[in-house]
Design a protein around this motif. Structure first.
Motif, PDB file in Angstrom:
ATOM      1  N   ARG A  60       0.878  -1.167   0.000  1.00  0.00           N
ATOM      2  CA  ARG A  60       0.000   0.000   0.000  1.00  0.00           C
ATOM      3  C   ARG A  60       0.917   1.218   0.000  1.00  0.00           C
ATOM      4  NH1 ARG A  60      -2.869  -1.792   5.539  1.00  0.00           N
ATOM      5  NH2 ARG A  60      -3.620  -3.334   4.077  1.00  0.00           N
ATOM      6  N   CYS A  61       0.391   2.367  -0.341  1.00  0.00           N
ATOM      7  CA  CYS A  61       1.260   3.562  -0.413  1.00  0.00           C
ATOM      8  C   CYS A  61       1.984   3.763   0.910  1.00  0.00           C
ATOM      9  CB  CYS A  61       0.456   4.809  -0.733  1.00  0.00           C
ATOM     10  SG  CYS A  61      -0.552   4.699  -2.228  1.00  0.00           S
ATOM     11  N   CYS A  64       5.604   2.462   2.497  1.00  0.00           N
ATOM     12  CA  CYS A  64       6.868   3.213   2.391  1.00  0.00           C
ATOM     13  C   CYS A  64       6.697   4.655   2.872  1.00  0.00           C
ATOM     14  CB  CYS A  64       7.337   3.228   0.938  1.00  0.00           C
ATOM     15  SG  CYS A  64       7.639   1.585   0.270  1.00  0.00           S
ATOM     16  N   HIS A  65       5.590   5.294   2.477  1.00  0.00           N
ATOM     17  CA  HIS A  65       5.313   6.669   2.909  1.00  0.00           C
ATOM     18  C   HIS A  65       4.652   6.541   4.284  1.00  0.00           C
ATOM     19  CE1 HIS A  65       6.272   8.281  -1.068  1.00  0.00           C
ATOM     20  NE2 HIS A  65       5.701   7.200  -1.541  1.00  0.00           N
ATOM     21  N   TRP A  77       4.624  13.492   2.263  1.00  0.00           N
ATOM     22  CA  TRP A  77       3.856  14.252   1.267  1.00  0.00           C
ATOM     23  C   TRP A  77       3.556  15.666   1.758  1.00  0.00           C
ATOM     24  CZ3 TRP A  77       0.388   9.394   1.350  1.00  0.00           C
ATOM     25  CH2 TRP A  77       0.964   8.405   0.547  1.00  0.00           C
ATOM     26  N   ILE A  80       4.111  18.647  -0.675  1.00  0.00           N
ATOM     27  CA  ILE A  80       4.338  18.119  -2.029  1.00  0.00           C
ATOM     28  C   ILE A  80       3.511  18.869  -3.089  1.00  0.00           C
ATOM     29  CG2 ILE A  80       2.618  16.226  -1.879  1.00  0.00           C
ATOM     30  CD1 ILE A  80       6.068  15.920  -3.479  1.00  0.00           C
ATOM     31  N   ARG A 100       3.614  11.731 -11.017  1.00  0.00           N
ATOM     32  CA  ARG A 100       4.505  11.210  -9.979  1.00  0.00           C
ATOM     33  C   ARG A 100       3.799  10.106  -9.170  1.00  0.00           C
ATOM     34  NH1 ARG A 100       7.329   8.833  -8.128  1.00  0.00           N
ATOM     35  NH2 ARG A 100       9.223   9.092  -6.893  1.00  0.00           N
ATOM     36  N   CYS A 104       4.610   5.767  -8.907  1.00  0.00           N
ATOM     37  CA  CYS A 104       4.596   4.827  -7.779  1.00  0.00           C
ATOM     38  C   CYS A 104       3.580   3.720  -8.004  1.00  0.00           C
ATOM     39  CB  CYS A 104       4.405   5.560  -6.453  1.00  0.00           C
ATOM     40  SG  CYS A 104       5.989   6.128  -5.756  1.00  0.00           S
ATOM     41  N   PHE A 105       2.437   4.014  -8.635  1.00  0.00           N
ATOM     42  CA  PHE A 105       1.500   2.923  -8.955  1.00  0.00           C
ATOM     43  C   PHE A 105       2.156   1.896  -9.874  1.00  0.00           C
ATOM     44  CE2 PHE A 105      -2.149   5.345  -7.311  1.00  0.00           C
ATOM     45  CZ  PHE A 105      -2.894   4.310  -6.770  1.00  0.00           C
ATOM     46  N   SER A 108       6.461   1.119  -7.712  1.00  0.00           N
ATOM     47  CA  SER A 108       6.428   0.682  -6.309  1.00  0.00           C
ATOM     48  C   SER A 108       5.301  -0.313  -6.065  1.00  0.00           C
ATOM     49  CB  SER A 108       6.237   1.883  -5.387  1.00  0.00           C
ATOM     50  OG  SER A 108       7.278   2.811  -5.569  1.00  0.00           O
ATOM     51  N   ARG A 144      12.095  16.224   3.349  1.00  0.00           N
ATOM     52  CA  ARG A 144      11.571  15.684   2.088  1.00  0.00           C
ATOM     53  C   ARG A 144      12.439  14.505   1.617  1.00  0.00           C
ATOM     54  NH1 ARG A 144      10.854  18.502  -3.906  1.00  0.00           N
ATOM     55  NH2 ARG A 144       9.716  16.723  -4.770  1.00  0.00           N
ATOM     56  N   PHE A 146      14.476  11.298   1.409  1.00  0.00           N
ATOM     57  CA  PHE A 146      15.173  10.464   2.389  1.00  0.00           C
ATOM     58  C   PHE A 146      16.443  11.161   2.803  1.00  0.00           C
ATOM     59  CE2 PHE A 146      12.868   7.632  -0.500  1.00  0.00           C
ATOM     60  CZ  PHE A 146      12.046   7.001   0.399  1.00  0.00           C
TER      61      PHE A 146
HETATM   62  C1  HEC Z   1       8.020   0.502  -2.219  1.00  0.00           C
HETATM   63  C2  HEC Z   1       7.949   1.812  -1.605  1.00  0.00           C
HETATM   64  C3  HEC Z   1       6.908   2.799  -2.125  1.00  0.00           C
HETATM   65  C4  HEC Z   1       5.544   2.634  -2.254  1.00  0.00           C
HETATM   66  C5  HEC Z   1       4.730   1.414  -1.940  1.00  0.00           C
HETATM   67  C6  HEC Z   1       5.040   3.885  -2.782  1.00  0.00           C
HETATM   68  N1  HEC Z   1       6.045   4.774  -2.949  1.00  0.00           N
HETATM   69 FE1  HEC Z   1       5.877   6.713  -3.515  1.00  0.00          FE
HETATM   70  N2  HEC Z   1       7.885   6.927  -3.451  1.00  0.00           N
HETATM   71  C7  HEC Z   1       8.784   5.941  -3.101  1.00  0.00           C
HETATM   72  C8  HEC Z   1      10.135   6.417  -3.304  1.00  0.00           C
HETATM   73  C9  HEC Z   1      11.405   5.621  -3.071  1.00  0.00           C
HETATM   74  C10 HEC Z   1      10.030   7.745  -3.759  1.00  0.00           C
HETATM   75  C11 HEC Z   1      11.153   8.698  -4.150  1.00  0.00           C
HETATM   76  C12 HEC Z   1      11.475   9.653  -3.067  1.00  0.00           C
HETATM   77  C13 HEC Z   1      12.633  10.538  -3.463  1.00  0.00           C
HETATM   78  O1  HEC Z   1      12.637  11.007  -4.606  1.00  0.00           O
HETATM   79  O2  HEC Z   1      13.524  10.748  -2.655  1.00  0.00           O
HETATM   80  C14 HEC Z   1       8.597   8.035  -3.837  1.00  0.00           C
HETATM   81  C15 HEC Z   1       8.076   9.257  -4.204  1.00  0.00           C
HETATM   82  C16 HEC Z   1       6.724   9.576  -4.205  1.00  0.00           C
HETATM   83  C17 HEC Z   1       6.196  10.899  -4.413  1.00  0.00           C
HETATM   84  C18 HEC Z   1       7.040  12.159  -4.648  1.00  0.00           C
HETATM   85  C19 HEC Z   1       7.645  12.611  -3.345  1.00  0.00           C
HETATM   86  C20 HEC Z   1       8.607  13.781  -3.500  1.00  0.00           C
HETATM   87  O3  HEC Z   1       9.048  14.328  -2.476  1.00  0.00           O
HETATM   88  O4  HEC Z   1       8.916  14.157  -4.624  1.00  0.00           O
HETATM   89  C21 HEC Z   1       4.834  10.813  -4.326  1.00  0.00           C
HETATM   90  C22 HEC Z   1       3.829  11.932  -4.464  1.00  0.00           C
HETATM   91  C23 HEC Z   1       4.518   9.418  -4.081  1.00  0.00           C
HETATM   92  N3  HEC Z   1       5.696   8.703  -4.007  1.00  0.00           N
HETATM   93  C24 HEC Z   1       3.243   8.910  -3.951  1.00  0.00           C
HETATM   94  C25 HEC Z   1       2.963   7.553  -3.761  1.00  0.00           C
HETATM   95  C26 HEC Z   1       1.620   7.008  -3.760  1.00  0.00           C
HETATM   96  C27 HEC Z   1       0.344   7.800  -3.918  1.00  0.00           C
HETATM   97  C28 HEC Z   1       1.756   5.671  -3.563  1.00  0.00           C
HETATM   98  C29 HEC Z   1       0.679   4.622  -3.580  1.00  0.00           C
HETATM   99  C30 HEC Z   1      -0.070   4.532  -4.835  1.00  0.00           C
HETATM  100  C31 HEC Z   1       3.170   5.385  -3.393  1.00  0.00           C
HETATM  101  N4  HEC Z   1       3.866   6.536  -3.552  1.00  0.00           N
HETATM  102  C32 HEC Z   1       3.696   4.130  -3.099  1.00  0.00           C
HETATM  103  C33 HEC Z   1       8.474   4.691  -2.615  1.00  0.00           C
HETATM  104  C34 HEC Z   1       7.199   4.147  -2.579  1.00  0.00           C
END
Ligand code: HEC
Ligand code: HEC
Length: 263
Positions: A60-61, A64-65, A77, A80, A100, A104-105, A108, A144, A146
Motif C-alpha cells: 500500500r502507499c 513506504c510513505h 507528502w 508536495i 509522480r 509509484c502505482f 512501487s 523531504r 530520504f
Molecule cells: C516501495 C515503496 C513505495 C511505495 C509502496 C510507494 N512509494 Fe511513492 N515513493 C517511493 C520512493 C522511493 C520515492 C522517491 C522519493 C525521493 O525522490 O527521494 C517516492 C516518491 C513519491 C512521491 C514524490 C515525493 C517527492 O518528495 O517528490 C509521491 C507523491 C509518491 N511517491 C506517492 C505515492 C503514492 C500515492 C503511492 C501509492 C499509490 C506510493 N507513492 C507508493 C516509494 C514508494
C-alpha cells in the motif's frame, strides 16, 4: 483514522527548507471537500484493498510513505502539492503530481496508472493538498525524500543476509516474503518476490533503500542501524528476486542516470 506517533529520533537538515508543519486534524473541512480528503487517506492506507485493479503486489502507499506521508525522511507528502510539477531526470521532462503518483502505482505498486481526472486520483491529491497547507508554495519541506548516507559505504551482501535474519526477518520473514493476515492481506509487507516493488521502483536502488531503512527500520527503531549495516542489508534485499519493469529502457532518456540505477 488515528495515526500513532513515531518514537524514533529524526535527523534534521538545511535551513533553506520550509519547516515540517503537519496540519491539525481539526482543520479537516466538513462536507464534500472533507469527504474527499478522508477518501484519499483511505486510498493511500488501504490501496491494495480499495484499488485492486491498479495494484499488482501486496503493498500500500503507506508501506513506504510511513504514517500516510507524515514522517520526515520517509518520503513525506507534506508540502508536495506546492513543489510539483517538477523536472525529473528519470523521465527527462516536467512531471505533474498525478504523473509522480502514477510512477509509484506502476513501479512501487507494480500496478497500473490511475486515470488522472478520476475521483480516486482527485481524492489522493486532495489529501496531499490538505497535508501541505502549512508549507509555503515552491519550497521543499525539511525532511523531504530520504536522508541520504554520505560517504557511501561499500556494501557486503553476505553480511547483509546475516544482518537481515537478525534484525528484519522476525517481521518481514525469510527471504523478505512478508507476513499475511488470515484474510490474505499483508500485515507486514514483502521485501522481495512477486508481491514486492518492481525493479523500476526507487526502493530497488541501493542508495534510496539504504537511506530509507537507516532512519525508519526496524519499524519504530529507526536510527539504530549503522550506515554500513544499512548498506549491507539494503544490498541484500533489493537483490531478492522481484518483478521486472517492462518500460525500464525508457528511463533517463537525457542522461543523469544515478550511480545506483539497476539498469
Ligand atoms: C516501495 C515503496 C513505495 C511505495 C509502496 C510507494 N512509494 Fe511513492 N515513493 C517511493 C520512493 C522511493 C520515492 C522517491 C522519493 C525521493 O525522490 O527521494 C517516492 C516518491 C513519491 C512521491 C514524490 C515525493 C517527492 O518528495 O517528490 C509521491 C507523491 C509518491 N511517491 C506517492 C505515492 C503514492 C500515492 C503511492 C501509492 C499509490 C506510493 N507513492 C507508493 C516509494 C514508494
Ligand atoms: C517490528 C516489525 C518490523 C521490523 C523488525 C522491520 N520492519 Fe520493515 N516494515 C514493517 C512494517 C509494518 C512496514 C510497513 C509500514 C506501515 O505499513 O506502516 C515496513 C516497511 C518496510 C519497507 C517498505 C515497504 C516494503 O515492503 O518494501 C522496507 C523496505 C522495510 N520495511 C525494510 C526493513 C528492513 C531492511 C528491516 C530490518 C533492518 C525491517 N524492515 C525491519 C515492519 C518491520
Amino acid at each position: 483514522m488515528a495515526l500513532a506517533a513515531v518514537a524514533a529520533p529524526r535527523p534534521t537538515d538545511s535551513a533553506q527548507k520550509a519547516p515540517f508543519h503537519l496540519p491539525r486534524e481539526s482543520t479537516l473541512p466538513r462536507g464534500p471537500e472533507g469527504d474527499r480528503i478522508r477518501r484519499g487517506l483511505r486510498l493511500v492506507m488501504l490501496t491494495e484493498r480499495e484499488l485492486p485493479g491498479y495494484v499488482g503486489n501486496g503493498l500500500r502507499c503507506t508501506s513506504c510513505h510511513l504514517q500516510a506521508g507524515r514522517v520526515r525522511y520517509a518520503a513525506p507528502w507534506v508540502g508536495i502539492t506546492g513543489v510539483l510539477p517538477e523536472y525529473r531526470s528519470r523521465s527527462g521532462r516536467m512531471n505533474t503530481l498525478e504523473e509522480r503518483i502514477n510512477d509509484c502505482f506502476e513501479r512501487s505498486m507494480n500496478g497500473k496508472p490511475l486515470p488522472e481526472d478520476g475521483v480516486e486520483m482527485r481524492s489522493i491529491v486532495a489529501y496531499m493538498s490538505w497535508l501541505s497547507q502549512n508549507v509555503p508554495k515552491g519550497r521543499s519541506v525539511e525532511g523531504r525524500g530520504f536522508k541520504h548516507i554520505t560517504p557511501r559505504p561499500t556494501p557486503d551482501r553476505e553480511q547483509g543476509a546475516r544482518l537481515y535474519e537478525a534484525r528484519c526477518a522476525r517481521c518481514h520473514a525469510h527471504e523478505g516474503r512478508g507476513m499475511k493476515n488470515p484474510d490474505g492481506s499483508y500485515l507486514i509487507p514483502a521485501l522481495g518476490g512477486e508481491q514486492s516493488f518492481n525493479i523500476g521502483a526507487g526502493m530497488a536502488r541501493l542508495d534510496t533503500a539504504a537511506a530509507f531503512i537507516r532512519w525508519n527500520m526496524p519499524l519504530l527503531q529507526g536510527g539504530t542501524l549503522t550506515d554500513q549495516e544499512a548498506y549491507d542489508i539494503a544490498d541484500y534485499f533489493i537483490h531478492l528476486p522481484r518483478p521486472d519493469f517492462a518500460r525500464k529502457h525508457e528511463d533517463w532518456p537525457k542522461g543523469g542516470k544515478p550511480r545506483d540505477a539497476r539498469y
